[in-house]
Design an enzyme around this catalytic site. Structure first.
Site, mmCIF file in Angstrom:
data_model
loop_
_atom_site.group_PDB
_atom_site.id
_atom_site.type_symbol
_atom_site.label_atom_id
_atom_site.label_comp_id
_atom_site.label_asym_id
_atom_site.label_seq_id
_atom_site.Cartn_x
_atom_site.Cartn_y
_atom_site.Cartn_z
ATOM 1 N N ASP A 176 0.850 -1.197 0.000
ATOM 2 C CA ASP A 176 0.000 0.000 0.000
ATOM 3 C C ASP A 176 0.886 1.248 0.000
ATOM 4 O OD1 ASP A 176 -3.216 0.502 0.969
ATOM 5 O OD2 ASP A 176 -1.814 2.184 1.148
ATOM 6 N N ASN A 198 -12.875 -3.194 2.515
ATOM 7 C CA ASN A 198 -13.819 -2.094 2.661
ATOM 8 C C ASN A 198 -14.812 -2.163 1.508
ATOM 9 O OD1 ASN A 198 -12.602 -0.927 4.991
ATOM 10 N ND2 ASN A 198 -10.993 -0.070 3.692
ATOM 11 N N GLY A 254 -15.405 3.471 3.642
ATOM 12 C CA GLY A 254 -14.267 4.241 3.134
ATOM 13 C C GLY A 254 -13.583 3.619 1.943
ATOM 14 N N GLN A 255 -14.319 2.799 1.182
ATOM 15 C CA GLN A 255 -13.698 2.217 -0.023
ATOM 16 C C GLN A 255 -13.372 3.336 -1.007
ATOM 17 O OE1 GLN A 255 -15.982 -0.742 -2.192
ATOM 18 N NE2 GLN A 255 -14.294 -1.149 -3.617
ATOM 19 N N HIS A 284 -10.131 -5.355 -3.170
ATOM 20 C CA HIS A 284 -8.784 -5.603 -2.645
ATOM 21 C C HIS A 284 -8.862 -6.023 -1.189
ATOM 22 C CE1 HIS A 284 -9.801 -1.313 -2.497
ATOM 23 N NE2 HIS A 284 -9.151 -1.257 -1.346
ATOM 24 N N LEU A 285 -8.014 -6.968 -0.886
ATOM 25 C CA LEU A 285 -7.866 -7.450 0.482
ATOM 26 C C LEU A 285 -6.690 -6.688 1.086
ATOM 27 C CD1 LEU A 285 -9.303 -9.885 1.859
ATOM 28 C CD2 LEU A 285 -7.424 -11.317 1.086
ATOM 29 N N HIS A 286 -6.957 -5.915 2.155
ATOM 30 C CA HIS A 286 -5.846 -5.287 2.891
ATOM 31 C C HIS A 286 -5.278 -6.353 3.825
ATOM 32 C CE1 HIS A 286 -6.818 -0.895 2.236
ATOM 33 N NE2 HIS A 286 -8.011 -1.388 1.987
HETATM 34 P P1 5GP Z 1 -9.741 1.359 0.202
HETATM 35 O O1 5GP Z 1 -9.917 2.643 0.977
HETATM 36 O O2 5GP Z 1 -10.366 1.455 -1.163
HETATM 37 O O3 5GP Z 1 -10.140 0.144 0.967
HETATM 38 O O4 5GP Z 1 -8.175 1.196 0.011
HETATM 39 C C1 5GP Z 1 -7.464 1.743 -1.045
HETATM 40 C C2 5GP Z 1 -6.008 1.664 -0.671
HETATM 41 O O5 5GP Z 1 -5.240 1.859 -1.839
HETATM 42 C C3 5GP Z 1 -5.579 2.731 0.342
HETATM 43 O O6 5GP Z 1 -5.063 2.091 1.500
HETATM 44 C C4 5GP Z 1 -4.523 3.538 -0.407
HETATM 45 O O7 5GP Z 1 -3.450 3.941 0.406
HETATM 46 C C5 5GP Z 1 -4.086 2.584 -1.506
HETATM 47 N N1 5GP Z 1 -3.649 3.237 -2.719
HETATM 48 C C6 5GP Z 1 -4.281 4.264 -3.367
HETATM 49 N N2 5GP Z 1 -3.613 4.600 -4.480
HETATM 50 C C7 5GP Z 1 -2.534 3.765 -4.546
HETATM 51 C C8 5GP Z 1 -1.469 3.625 -5.486
HETATM 52 O O8 5GP Z 1 -1.364 4.341 -6.489
HETATM 53 N N3 5GP Z 1 -0.524 2.680 -5.214
HETATM 54 C C9 5GP Z 1 -0.605 1.870 -4.103
HETATM 55 N N4 5GP Z 1 0.371 0.976 -3.947
HETATM 56 N N5 5GP Z 1 -1.604 1.972 -3.220
HETATM 57 C C10 5GP Z 1 -2.563 2.913 -3.428
#
Ligand code: 5GP
Ligand code: ZN
Length: 114
Positions: free
Chosen positions: A30, A87, A93-94, A100-102
């Site tokens: 991330d 998310n 907060g998606q 995607h799996l964090h």
């Molecule tokens: P969400 O909030 O959709 O569950 O998570 C999106 C994640 O993608 C966030 O934790 C954010 O830091 C990450 N992210 C956003 N843009 C990029 C990117 O360009 N590269 C990488 N490696 N991560 C990203």
């Protein structure tokens, strides 16, 4: 999907620090890590969210978890523990509409989450 950030990462149009890759899955670090280990594990196929899953996605969603297990071992958080988070939608907060799996680990994580 042409206008999707994570599809662009899959296509190598945007760089990312890759942790694992095969023909079905990509895992990358991330850009704004919330823990010492914060890896995003995604299907290469575009699926927008949990809400958009269909029956034919069952196998890939299970497979993402198998990759998480493998990476947990590799990043030495298998024994200390880690959290997997997906998310879904605005309240969660998606921010990126490519499922995607964090995988978060390497520190004590709070519960309940904020
Ligand atoms: P969400 O909030 O959709 O569950 O998570 C999106 C994640 O993608 C966030 O934790 C954010 O830091 C990450 N992210 C956003 N843009 C990029 C990117 O360009 N590269 C990488 N490696 N991560 C990203
Ligand atoms: Zn996508």
């Amino acid at each position: 999907m042409t206008n999707c950030l994570f599809c662009k990462i899959v296509a190598k149009k945007i760089p990312a620090k890759i942790a694992y890759e095969d023909d079905k899955v990509l895992a990358f670090h991330d850009i704004g890590p919330q823990a010492p280990v914060h890896i995003l594990i995604i299907p290469k196929k575009h699926i927008s969210s949990i809400s958009d899953l269909s029956g034919q996605d069952c196998e890939i969603m299970g497979y993402l978890h198998l990759i998480a297990k493998k990476l947990a071992k590799e990043y030495k958080i298998e024994k200390s523990g880690f959290r997997l988070v997906i998310n879904n939608g605005a309240d969660a907060g998606q921010a990126v509409s490519h499922i995607h799996l964090h995988m978060l680990g390497g520190r004590k994580l709070q519960w309940p989450p904020g």
